[in-house]
Design a protein around this motif. Structure first.
Motif, PDB file in Angstrom:
ATOM      1  N   UNK A 265      35.897 -20.929  26.317  1.00  0.00           N
ATOM      2  CA  UNK A 265      34.664 -21.109  27.085  1.00  0.00           C
ATOM      3  C   UNK A 265      34.540 -20.013  28.132  1.00  0.00           C
ATOM      4  N   UNK A 266      35.639 -19.642  28.770  1.00  0.00           N
ATOM      5  CA  UNK A 266      35.593 -18.592  29.784  1.00  0.00           C
ATOM      6  C   UNK A 266      35.220 -17.241  29.223  1.00  0.00           C
ATOM      7  N   UNK A 267      35.595 -16.966  27.978  1.00  0.00           N
ATOM      8  CA  UNK A 267      35.241 -15.681  27.374  1.00  0.00           C
ATOM      9  C   UNK A 267      33.738 -15.527  27.171  1.00  0.00           C
ATOM     10  N   UNK A 268      33.013 -16.633  27.132  1.00  0.00           N
ATOM     11  CA  UNK A 268      31.557 -16.541  26.985  1.00  0.00           C
ATOM     12  C   UNK A 268      30.916 -15.854  28.189  1.00  0.00           C
ATOM     13  N   UNK A 269      31.601 -15.834  29.337  1.00  0.00           N
ATOM     14  CA  UNK A 269      31.069 -15.143  30.506  1.00  0.00           C
ATOM     15  C   UNK A 269      31.111 -13.630  30.345  1.00  0.00           C
ATOM     16  N   UNK A 270      31.843 -13.134  29.370  1.00  0.00           N
ATOM     17  CA  UNK A 270      31.843 -11.693  29.111  1.00  0.00           C
ATOM     18  C   UNK A 270      30.531 -11.230  28.499  1.00  0.00           C
ATOM     19  N   UNK A 271      29.799 -12.148  27.923  1.00  0.00           N
ATOM     20  CA  UNK A 271      28.498 -11.838  27.340  1.00  0.00           C
ATOM     21  C   UNK A 271      27.431 -12.576  28.140  1.00  0.00           C
ATOM     22  N   UNK A 272      27.210 -12.126  29.374  1.00  0.00           N
ATOM     23  CA  UNK A 272      26.271 -12.785  30.263  1.00  0.00           C
ATOM     24  C   UNK A 272      25.320 -11.808  30.916  1.00  0.00           C
TER      25      UNK A 272
END
Length: 314
Positions: A265-272
């Motif tokens: 879930x935290x890796x989704x912040x890399x595509x923000x």
């Protein structure tokens, strides 16, 4: 005349049987059905087809991972959107991995994911072992009905039960907690069935001898059952770890606090809004892949032994 013909026929069958059992014999067993005359033939044409199939499977399975690794090592000067595919980076760099650490608290997210994975692996190993042994070796009323209920749960896809699981977790006061993420998958039904089949494959004579010696159910499980199912336990451990580590939908629904997010879930912040670099996303993906590879390399001997045991016993 008829008796002579029958005797000649039996003699020919006996000769064919002895020739088929002779080492290096060219006589084929007529009972071996379902074998491919192309892939199983020890000819150059058959070998080419075998290795071609292996290469195709290898490219399909390993190709995306190699592409992600290549993208994570490419510098900012290299174009990752070009139509000309270049697997090897011209100027390899590890700066993208440092960029992941500067963008998100990746190690904190990884610790949360590791906590969830360890709890799930422990729950599946202990719970599936106990449930599988009970269903396989202990006799009680309603055992077949309980087994049918377990099997029926495998028919429903996971998405169907998401709402009911979320309502159950929130009613228990476990929303936005690591335990709430772990609890629904701590004992997977497919792992229970795997352990049941593994225990069913044990010879009954060994357990009967332990009963004569005065061993109770716990002692029989510890000294007779567990030493024989180490391979299956390693398979369950790897699958439970991968399932918990790679899970995205369930932690996304349960967790709201940023400091409790798992790695996926935290890796989704890399595509923000503030970060959208495919090199950084690929680097984060590779960082999430490393623990799974380490676990597989650590348990690969037991994993392949468990797969082989399942293939032979099934």
């Amino acid at each position: 005349m008829t008796a002579t013909t029958a005797e000649d026929s039996r003699e020919r069958e006996d000769k064919a049987g002895r020739a088929a059992r002779r080492p290096g014999s060219a006589v084929r067993n007529p009972n071996r059905k379902g074998r491919s005359p192309i892939f199983d033939a020890p000819t150059p044409h058959g070998l080419v087809l075998r290795y071609t199939a292996l290469v195709v499977v290898l490219v399909i399975s390993i190709g995306p991972m190699l592409w992600e690794l290549s993208t994570s090592l490419k510098s900012k000067a290299e174009d990752v959107y070009t139509q000309n595919i270049q697997l090897l980076p011209h100027h390899p760099t590890l700066g993208n991995y440092g960029e992941v650490q500067n963008t998100i608290p990746v190690w904190h997210f990884a610790l949360n994911s590791l906590t969830v994975a360890v709890i799930n692996v422990t729950g599946n190993v202990i719970g599936a072992t106990l449930a599988g042994y009970v269903l396989a070796r202990l006799k009680f009323k309603g055992r077949k009905l309980l087994l049918a209920v377990f099997v029926s749960t495998l028919i429903l896809p996971a998405e169907v039960t998401v709402i009911s699981k979320f309502q159950m977790i929130t009613s228990m006061g476990l929303g936005d907690s690591i335990l709430g993420v772990c609890l629904p998958d701590m004992i997977a039904m497919v792992n229970v069935l795997l352990m049941r089949n593994a225990f069913l494959a044990l010879p009954k004579e060994v357990e009967e001898a332990a009963i004569i010696d005065g061993a109770n159910a716990v002692q029989r499980l510890r000294h007779v059952g567990l030493p024989a199912v180490k391979g299956v336990l390693s398979v369950i451990s790897i699958f439970a770890f991968i399932g918990a580590w790679d899970d995205f939908l369930w932690p996304l629904l349960v967790l709201q606090s940023p400091n409790k997010l798992t790695l996926t879930v935290g890796l989704s912040y890399l595509n923000g809004q503030w970060s959208h670099d495919p090199r950084t996303i690929a680097a984060g993906t590779m960082m999430a892949l490393l623990p799974i590879l380490a676990l597989f390399l650590l348990l690969q001997r037991y994993f392949f032994r468990g797969v082989a045991e399942g293939a032979i016993k099934g």
